[in-house]
Design an enzyme around this catalytic site. Sequence first.
Site, PDB file in Angstrom:
ATOM      1  N   GLU A  72     -30.709 122.060  -8.356  1.00  0.00           N
ATOM      2  CA  GLU A  72     -31.790 121.826  -7.383  1.00  0.00           C
ATOM      3  C   GLU A  72     -32.110 120.350  -7.246  1.00  0.00           C
ATOM      4  O   GLU A  72     -32.387 119.848  -6.157  1.00  0.00           O
ATOM      5  CB  GLU A  72     -33.053 122.594  -7.826  1.00  0.00           C
ATOM      6  CG  GLU A  72     -34.174 122.589  -6.771  1.00  0.00           C
ATOM      7  CD  GLU A  72     -35.060 121.352  -6.787  1.00  0.00           C
ATOM      8  OE1 GLU A  72     -35.776 121.140  -5.800  1.00  0.00           O
ATOM      9  OE2 GLU A  72     -35.044 120.594  -7.786  1.00  0.00           O
TER      10      GLU A  72
ATOM     11  N   ASP B 205     -31.789 122.595 -13.959  1.00  0.00           N
ATOM     12  CA  ASP B 205     -31.504 121.172 -14.172  1.00  0.00           C
ATOM     13  C   ASP B 205     -32.783 120.351 -14.145  1.00  0.00           C
ATOM     14  O   ASP B 205     -33.809 120.779 -13.608  1.00  0.00           O
ATOM     15  CB  ASP B 205     -30.503 120.642 -13.130  1.00  0.00           C
ATOM     16  CG  ASP B 205     -30.956 120.841 -11.692  1.00  0.00           C
ATOM     17  OD1 ASP B 205     -31.597 121.873 -11.389  1.00  0.00           O
ATOM     18  OD2 ASP B 205     -30.690 119.947 -10.850  1.00  0.00           O
TER      19      ASP B 205
END
Length: 408
Positions: free
Chosen positions: A147, A82
């Site tokens: 994350e 991400d």
Amino acid sequence: MTSKGPKEEHPSVTLFRQYLRIRTVQPKPDYGAAVAFFEERARQLGLGCQKVEVAPGYVVTVLTWPGTNPALSSILLNSHTDVVPVFKEHWSHDPFEAFKDSEGYIYARGAQDMKCVSIQYLEAVRRLKVEGHRFPRTIHMTFVPDEEVGGHQGMELFVQRPEFHALRAGFALDEGIANPTDAFTVFYSERSPWWVRVTSTGRPGHGSLFIEDTAAEKLHKVVSSILAFREKEWQRLQSNPHLKEGAVTSVNLTKLEGGVAYNVVPATMSASFDFRVAPDVDFKAFEEQLQSWCQAAGEGVTLEFAQKWMHPQVTPTDDSNPWWAAFSRVCKDMNLSLEPEIMPAATDSRFIRAVGVPALGFSPLNRTPVLLHDHDERLHEAVFLRGVDIYTRLLPALASVPALPSES
Ligand SMILES: CSCC[C@H](NC=O)C(=O)O
Ligand SMILES: [Zn+2]
Ligand SMILES: [Zn+2]
């Protein structure tokens, strides 16, 4: 190694730019497209591929290159898929087009944090495999979600699962931060995120009167105590050239909430703080300090944690650690100078270290301004390609670390 036109572009750069175009942007990342991308890489490279759904819709993709000695623990190469959101209007180019300018700079969200590293791992493995190498230790590449929003639906869950334990990771690499100088930064520990909301309650009343014991007055006292602590830590950092940012505790006041009207004294107000606690701090004493600042402000002032990491770990950076010995030896052989530091922010490394796996945070990006989470995040293709070279040297060394005492 700068290539001018698309025709001459290095295939590793082309692959990097393809990955950058996948919109894995928070808060609604297209994780499906990323997983499909890595499945296809596994197929092309002849690697094992496992998909572990750690929460509904949150898949960890694991690509595996088996070693020759299955008795040995493995090397884990972690990266998150991400990326953080963008303010499009502040970018010189569309952040999801992976535009490359005439000098070779690639503009994209994730160019530094950390889509570069994912592709550098893959391309190093591809090269080594094509050259016919095999190493004693298995190499696993994990591509994890979420994350950027704390890893709670990603690595934090994954490390608790049987599939993680089955990887038998002995050592991990994860993300670092670019370094504008010739040197490379490597992180051996992290500060612990503590997100604290202080709520103050007090007497309400008409905005025209001198109301006593108000929520605002007490909140102001806590804010002052915490900002005075911030100033002290800042001075400590400024006055000691040997201290790096990650070695002191930082705090920022990030939210103020409360109030309903100009002429109504509210009964409740709150302030939110982003603390990053240095690993050598006595956590119990520090929490007591926070509580005592609240108590000193008066009755009805409480605090709650939205995030409270309590397990800081330090990966040794001396030759007592065979992984560090192998890592630093390669860097020395390649004439790379290393700057070991404590990561100021929080990455998935904290979850990996907390389950007993030593980890280093390393993004092989030197001569690069720090642009993670910033506008116009970009990376020069030559720096990217040099990073592939670096992993191509690091992986053989790490995957050939002889059996540890615990492995024989
Ligand atoms: C504490 S969870 C948030 C994690 C985030 N990581 C990267 O930026 C950070 O703010 O450090
Ligand atoms: Zn990152
Ligand atoms: Zn980030």
